[in-house]
Design an enzyme around this catalytic site. Structure first.
Site, PDB file in Angstrom:
ATOM      1  NE  ARG A 218     -16.787   8.044  -4.063  1.00 41.55           N
ATOM      2  CZ  ARG A 218     -16.803   7.414  -5.241  1.00 41.55           C
ATOM      3  NH1 ARG A 218     -17.878   6.736  -5.627  1.00 41.55           N
ATOM      4  NH2 ARG A 218     -15.764   7.443  -6.053  1.00 41.55           N
ATOM      5  CG  PHE A 234     -28.781   1.455  -8.169  1.00 38.48           C
ATOM      6  CD1 PHE A 234     -29.131   0.374  -8.961  1.00 38.48           C
ATOM      7  CD2 PHE A 234     -29.740   2.430  -7.906  1.00 38.48           C
ATOM      8  CE1 PHE A 234     -30.419   0.264  -9.484  1.00 38.48           C
ATOM      9  CE2 PHE A 234     -31.020   2.337  -8.420  1.00 38.48           C
ATOM     10  CZ  PHE A 234     -31.373   1.248  -9.220  1.00 38.48           C
ATOM     11  CG  ASP A 256     -25.196  -3.428  -6.086  1.00 36.57           C
ATOM     12  OD1 ASP A 256     -24.916  -2.276  -6.502  1.00 36.57           O
ATOM     13  OD2 ASP A 256     -25.110  -4.444  -6.799  1.00 36.57           O
ATOM     14  CB  CYS A 343     -24.327   7.566 -15.564  1.00 36.91           C
ATOM     15  SG  CYS A 343     -24.851   5.843 -15.438  1.00 36.91           S
TER      16      CYS A 343
END
Length: 399
Positions: A218, A234, A256, A343
């Protein structure tokens, strides 16, 4: 009925001849095909002492009764009691202290335990201010969570107000319910991350309530956000969006599929005193949004959930990464930046980069990799367990 948690009743597991090699190389998993014999009828989560075929003690672990039959918690024959967990947690705490996380007014949330990376396979512990959240990802850790919670309170003393168990989604069994293990949850939990404020819902939020593994990434987004139009796909509760707006993005769009997540993203924008008129929250399926989105975003973050949790779904995941990145690379503004992530533990960094390369070819645009990203140091990766390096990210500039 014997007490399977008593050292005298621990399982005795003998490995097949020659199958102790991976244990001697400190890999924390034993697969079912390596087991020669088990001393008695076992239950998932039983503590086991592991021996080589010729009877030499090798390790102590939790019997899980699946393909990964044992998760090793010590490479010695040892007793697993509250003192054991206190020592393990103290080591994890000291590492986070050395990273400047345990007494830091600018960041009050961090991962205390990262499974194999802290020699506690199947256990996640996240700290949100004065609340600790335990998430067991194995039967053994779930059965040990009472001792773990007690050891946690010993280490933190009066610095923790509550310990909450978030294992319902990660451990099979009936009945398993998320619940308080100690203390009382505050009415609201507000944490600080790099001087940014976030409300965290440890009871109903995703994972343990927040995605701590993106903290450093971030910051990387913030560096490139000033003056740019940013799209956060997302977005969940708007972590990247808050950083981008605070860094001076001209506008930010958070997308989202979850309405409650977008509502919380809007709340986090206001919580940080940011200009809400520069933020748009969109409730939509990301695939549909990117197919029709405008082509004037200067910086796009693509941070989807895991597309492949197992090897058998890896091919489908690769197609998903290729499609999603193709659409984003095709639409990003000229000279724009893309932060794209996977991920999926079953997809390694090389495979993910290959999917992104194929996406750029499909889009017919030049793209340069200007950065490679992973999880922060409070998510350590065991050098003997490369499978733990699950988060892969690329920073692209697209011409």
């Amino acid at each position: 009925m014997p007490n399977a948690d008593s050292p005298s009743e621990y399982l005795k597991i003998v490995l097949k001849k020659g199958r102790e090699v991976s244990v001697r190389r400190f890999h924390p998993w034993i697969f079912s095909g390596a087991i020669h014999s088990v001393s008695r009828k076992a239950q998932r989560g039983d503590v086991a002492h592991i021996f080589s075929f010729d009877g030499k003690p090798l390790a102590t672990g939790h019997f899980e009764g699946e393909n990964i039959a044992v998760k090793i918690i010590a490479f010695s024959k040892t007793v697993v009691d509250e003192t054991f967990w206190e020592t393990r947690l103290q080591n994890a705490f000291l590492l986070r202290t050395s990273l400047g996380l345990t007494n830091n007014d600018t960041t009050t949330t961090y991962r205390l335990v990262f499974s194999e990376g802290d020699m506690m396979p199947g256990l996640i512990i996240d700290i949100y201010g004065r609340v600790g959240v335990i998430q067991a990802q194995s039967a053994g850790m779930f059965r040990a969570r009472g001792q773990i919670a007690n050891a946690l309170m010993t280490i933190y003393q009066n610095k923790l107000q509550a310990i909450y168990d978030r294992s319902t989604e990660t451990v099979e069994g009936d009945p398993i319910r998320n619940r308080l293990l100690s203390g009382k949850l505050p009415e609201e939990i507000i944490v600080v991350e790099n001087n940014h404020l976030f409300r965290v819902d440890v009871e109903k939020g995703q994972k343990t309530g927040f995605f701590l593994d993106q903290r450093d990434n971030r910051q990387r987004v913030a560096v490139l956000s000033r003056g740019r139009k940013v799209l956060n796909l997302f977005s969940y509760t708007g972590g990247f969006s808050v950083y981008a707006l605070a860094a001076g993005a001209s506008e930010v769009c958070s997308v989202d599929i979850s309405g409650p997540a977008i509502a919380k993203a809007n709340e986090n924008i206001l919580l940080n005193g940011l200009d809400a008129s520069r933020h748009q929250g969109v409730v939509a399926e990301v695939k549909h949004f990117v197919e029709g989105m405008p082509d004037d975003f200067d910086l796009i973050i693509v941070d989807p959930p895991a597309f492949a949790k197992h090897q058998h779904s890896r091919h489908k995941a690769m197609l998903g990464y290729r499609f999603l990145n193709h659409m984003v690379i095709k639409k990003v503004a000229r000279k724009g930046f893309i932060f794209t992530f996977s991920c999926s533990q079953a997809v390694d960094a090389g495979m993910f980069q290959g999917a992104v390369m194929a996406a750029a070819i499909d889009a017919g645009r030049d793209a340069r990799i200007i950065g490679k990203l992973s999880h922060p140091p409070d998510h350590p990766c065991n050098v003997f367990h490369p499978e733990g390096e699950y988060l892969k990210g690329l920073v692209l500039q697209v011409d």
